[in-house]
Write a protein that holds these residues in place. Sequence first.
Motif, short mmCIF file in Angstrom:
data_model
loop_
_atom_site.label_atom_id
_atom_site.label_comp_id
_atom_site.label_asym_id
_atom_site.label_seq_id
_atom_site.Cartn_x
_atom_site.Cartn_y
_atom_site.Cartn_z
N VAL A 13 3.32 -1.56 12.02
CA VAL A 13 2.30 -1.98 11.32
C VAL A 13 1.77 -3.31 12.11
O VAL A 13 0.35 -3.46 12.15
N VAL A 14 2.64 -4.16 12.76
CA VAL A 14 2.07 -5.41 13.52
C VAL A 14 1.22 -4.99 14.67
O VAL A 14 0.04 -5.25 15.02
N ALA A 15 1.59 -3.57 15.53
CA ALA A 15 0.84 -3.06 16.43
C ALA A 15 -0.34 -2.61 15.90
O ALA A 15 -1.38 -2.95 16.80
N GLY A 16 -0.61 -1.97 14.73
CA GLY A 16 -1.62 -1.90 14.39
C GLY A 16 -2.75 -2.74 13.87
O GLY A 16 -3.89 -2.86 14.03
N LEU A 17 -2.11 -3.80 13.52
CA LEU A 17 -2.87 -5.11 13.04
C LEU A 17 -3.65 -5.64 14.28
O LEU A 17 -4.67 -6.17 14.33
N ALA A 59 0.85 -1.15 0.01
CA ALA A 59 -0.08 0.12 -0.05
C ALA A 59 0.81 1.38 0.04
O ALA A 59 1.95 1.16 0.55
N ASP A 60 0.44 2.24 -0.72
CA ASP A 60 1.19 3.61 -0.99
C ASP A 60 1.16 4.37 0.74
O ASP A 60 2.07 4.91 1.09
N HIS A 61 0.20 3.90 1.17
CA HIS A 61 0.00 4.50 2.71
C HIS A 61 -0.52 3.58 3.73
O HIS A 61 -1.57 2.84 3.44
N ILE A 62 0.15 3.67 4.89
CA ILE A 62 -0.42 2.41 5.95
C ILE A 62 -1.98 2.58 6.30
O ILE A 62 -2.42 1.33 6.49
N LEU A 63 -2.36 3.75 6.15
CA LEU A 63 -3.75 3.90 6.53
C LEU A 63 -4.66 3.09 5.48
O LEU A 63 -5.77 2.43 5.88
N ASP A 64 -4.34 3.31 4.32
CA ASP A 64 -5.10 2.39 3.15
C ASP A 64 -4.85 0.85 3.42
O ASP A 64 -5.88 0.50 3.27
#
Length: 263
Positions: free
Chosen positions: A240-244, A204-209
Amino acid sequence: MEKTRRMSKIFAEDGKSITLALDGCYFSTKTAGIDDAIAQLPKMIENGLDAVIVTYGMAKTYESSLTQVGMLVRADISTRVFDPNVPGTTRLISIEDALKLGADGVIAMTFPGASSEASSHEAAWELAREADKWQMPFMCETLPYGYAITNEASGHPDVIAAGARIGTELGADIIKTRFSGESGDAKIISSAQRPVLALGGPKADHILDYFKFVKHCMDVGAKGVAVGRNITQSDNPAGVVAGLNVMIHQNGTVEEAYEAYHA
């Protein structure tokens, strides 16, 4: 030994999983970030990582780094590694090979609708049958028409759902497959009749996407993700893992996941 114990190494107590795909060297030369991500495994595990997918060689090279996380070993490899579309695969390891490495599961692709359909189905079925003998979980990565989305059908929910069901009928315990991002993706879950992990997809271009995409997958019934580049090629893999973890294990929102990513 039942599969239950090994499945518990792949999935958390809530039946969901954040699985990191580190097996890209079997399919591509564009593998930047994989070795660096392995160095960050302790932090990723702390942030909620449940399992990894690795190659045979990786399981040996990084043995000491993989002791605190569930491990699936990739049992197939591209037949033309310099072709990013992965035109076909061939079977490599046996269940006994995986057991000697201490694996908690094995994984292989199958390509419904592709020119290599017959051989990929046969390899997946043989692996599933061997896995049952040893009570080893088998994750089938079902990819309609091939590894990449090359036509409209290969990314359509109905087609993906049919491919997922083929993986189940071949004997899979877990399905890994792509999602379209559309509401029809719920069909993938109902058709599979097995825990489904969402394929990580293009970076993804942006992690929010990416977080929005994962939230969609969870909302339609996925049991987690099996993701590579959106973690390994991130500037903040542990984030990223924390967000997931927020979305998958804590049922949090995209906004809360994004906050965890930056924490």
